[in-house]
Design a protein around this motif. Structure first.
Motif: not given
Ligand code: ASP
Ligand code: MG
Length: 466
Positions: A39, A45, A128, A208-211
């Motif tokens: 991430s 982000t 990233e 979002r949160g996609g890693s």
């Molecule tokens: N950096 C991205 C986010 O904050 C992906 C992730 O953290 O999974 O959404």
């Protein structure tokens, strides 16, 4: 083959990144094929997205301030982590280049006065792309071979730029073509999470949160044995420990339980993470970067210990809308028109319930969407309201969904009775209920003020503290 994904807190600063490098190196002792997915640093982000949005509304100070934060955080970390001066110089050069790109993009957004999804995808994925080269160098600093790889070369998606969907066949070919030769040469690939690209190479992101999802996609493309999601908690818990002190880490969950929990607000995993793993039966484990000796939670097809209720989650900030009227009974199309009106407002429905008397349909959605949706329903059903076939469209604000999750509830009688018993005893009112036919989840709608108490009582009633 192991795919190790590290979240934002795991790469937040030099100290954390050094720990990540140690975990990756350790993994290499038991498995020669290790792929790392990272991430952005925690908060980066958000910083990128907020700067881009501010630029679109004419505020150029925001991205200038962000620029110095980005420079400091990344350059400082690199300096501590990379002793080899040539390697350090190369990485710092890359960092500076990326940050100049960020400034140029924000400037363009400010000039245009508009931020498209395509622009947002490019800017939000820079975190990233800034971090992965630093992490790769930190792993090299331990005497291992590691190389930074941009996932734009690996994950092929559609052109829904801000929340793109992967084309698994194209992704499999690209990923294997690029990563297998590296692995054969004994080089550990360090891949950017979150980002991807269309077939013609236009940058996209996975939402979002996609890693987590990135790691699962790559794990499936590589036929990995395990996808490890390294975060800052010990695994998936029976409940939010801020609500329930006795909440404990679950040692094992099934894919569908993990998906239900993630969908219903447990923050540990992105809800889509399980999808690529299910078909191939790849184990997903959730581990703590800051407590690497702990086994964490394993997510598998079939749990050894089935149990009944496994965990409870709460989604807050919701509203309940009810469309009610005696004239609705037996009239086809009311539900279709209701949800067509909701969809036209772009609102996401989290739960639906209709009793068999057919005199009302109720559903739950995020509070900010509620008043638009009510207005849209009133106009869609103006005729029926006028003819008194529909009595009213009502809005109940400040509700939550408490989701009770566990595959073992399927076919086990008495779970609902126990649940309502526990709540009734404490005078906690259940406003609406839904149970999916998978029976892996019962969702309760409660007043926001009752949520914490309800979760605590149910946690005890189902003996989740162990
Ligand atoms: N950096 C991205 C986010 O904050 C992906 C992730 O953290 O999974 O959404
Ligand atoms: Mg994250």
């Amino acid at each position: 083959m192991q795919v190790l994904k590290f979240g934002g807190t795991s790469v937040n600063d030099a100290k954390a990144i050094a720990q990540v490098a140690a975990i990756a190196a350790d993994q290499l002792k038991t498995d020669p094929n290790v792929v790392v997915v990272t991430s952005a640093m925690r908060g980066v982000t958000d910083l990128l997205i907020n700067s881009a949005k501010a630029a679109a509304s004419g505020d150029r100070q925001r991205y200038r301030d962000a620029r110095s934060t980005l420079v400091t955080r990344h350059r400082d970390a690199a300096e501590v982590l990379i002793p080899d001066l040539d390697d350090l110089a190369r990485v710092q050069e890359l960092t500076d280049e990326r940050i100049r790109e960020f400034e140029r993009l924000c400037m363009a957004v400010a000039i245009l006065g508009e931020l498209t999804d395509r622009g947002l995808a490019v800017i939000s994925g820079l975190g990233e792309r800034l971090l992965a080269p630093i992490l790769a160098a930190a792993i090299r600093a331990r005497g291992l071979k590691a190389e930074f790889v941009d996932a734009g070369e690996l994950i092929v998606t559609d052109d829904n730029h801000a929340s793109a969907a992967p084309d698994m066949d194209a992704t499999r070919a690209a990923t294997r073509g690029r990563l297998l030769p590296l692995l054969e040469a004994g080089v550990m690939p360090v891949v950017t999470g979150f980002v991807a690209a269309t077939p013609s190479g236009v940058p996209t992101v996975l939402g979002r949160g996609g890693s987590d999802y990135s790691a699962a996609i790559l794990g499936a493309a590589l036929d990995a044995d395990e996808i490890q999601i390294w975060t800052d908690v010990d695994g998936v818990l029976t409940a939010d420990p801020r609500i329930v002190k006795e909440a404990r880490t679950l040692s094992e969950l099934t894919y569908s339980e993990a998906a239900e929990l993630a969908y219903f607000g447990a923050k540990v995993l992105h809800p889509k993470t399980m999808l690529p793993a299910i078909d191939l039966g790849i184990t997903i484990s959730v581990r703590n970067t800051f407590n690497p000796g702990f086994a964490g939670t394993r997510i598998v097809a079939q749990a050894v210990n089935v149990g009944t209720v496994k965990a409870l989650t709460v989604i807050r900030g919701l509203a309940l809308i009810t469309v009610a009227g005696r004239g609705m009974m037996g009239v086809p199309g009311i539900a279709a028109r209701t949800f067509a009106a909701v969809a036209a407002q772009g609102a996401n429905v989290l739960m639906i319930s209709q009793a068999s008397s057919e005199q009302s349909i109720c559903f739950v959605l995020p509070e900010p969407d509620a008043s638009h949706v009510v207005a849209a329903l009133e106009s869609a059903f103006a005729g029926e309201i006028h003819r008194r076939l529909i009595d009213r469209v009502t809005l109940e604000p400040e509700v939550v969904i408490v989701a009770v999750v566990g595959e073992g509830m399927r076919g086990t009688p008495g779970i609902a009775a126990k649940l309502f018993g526990a709540l009734g005893e404490k005078q906690l009112n259940v406003i609406a209920v839904a149970q999916g036919s998978s029976e892996a989840n019962i969702s309760l709608v409660l007043a926001a003020a009752d949520a914490d108490a309800a979760v605590r009582y149910m946690h005890t009633a189902f003996g989740l503290a162990g």
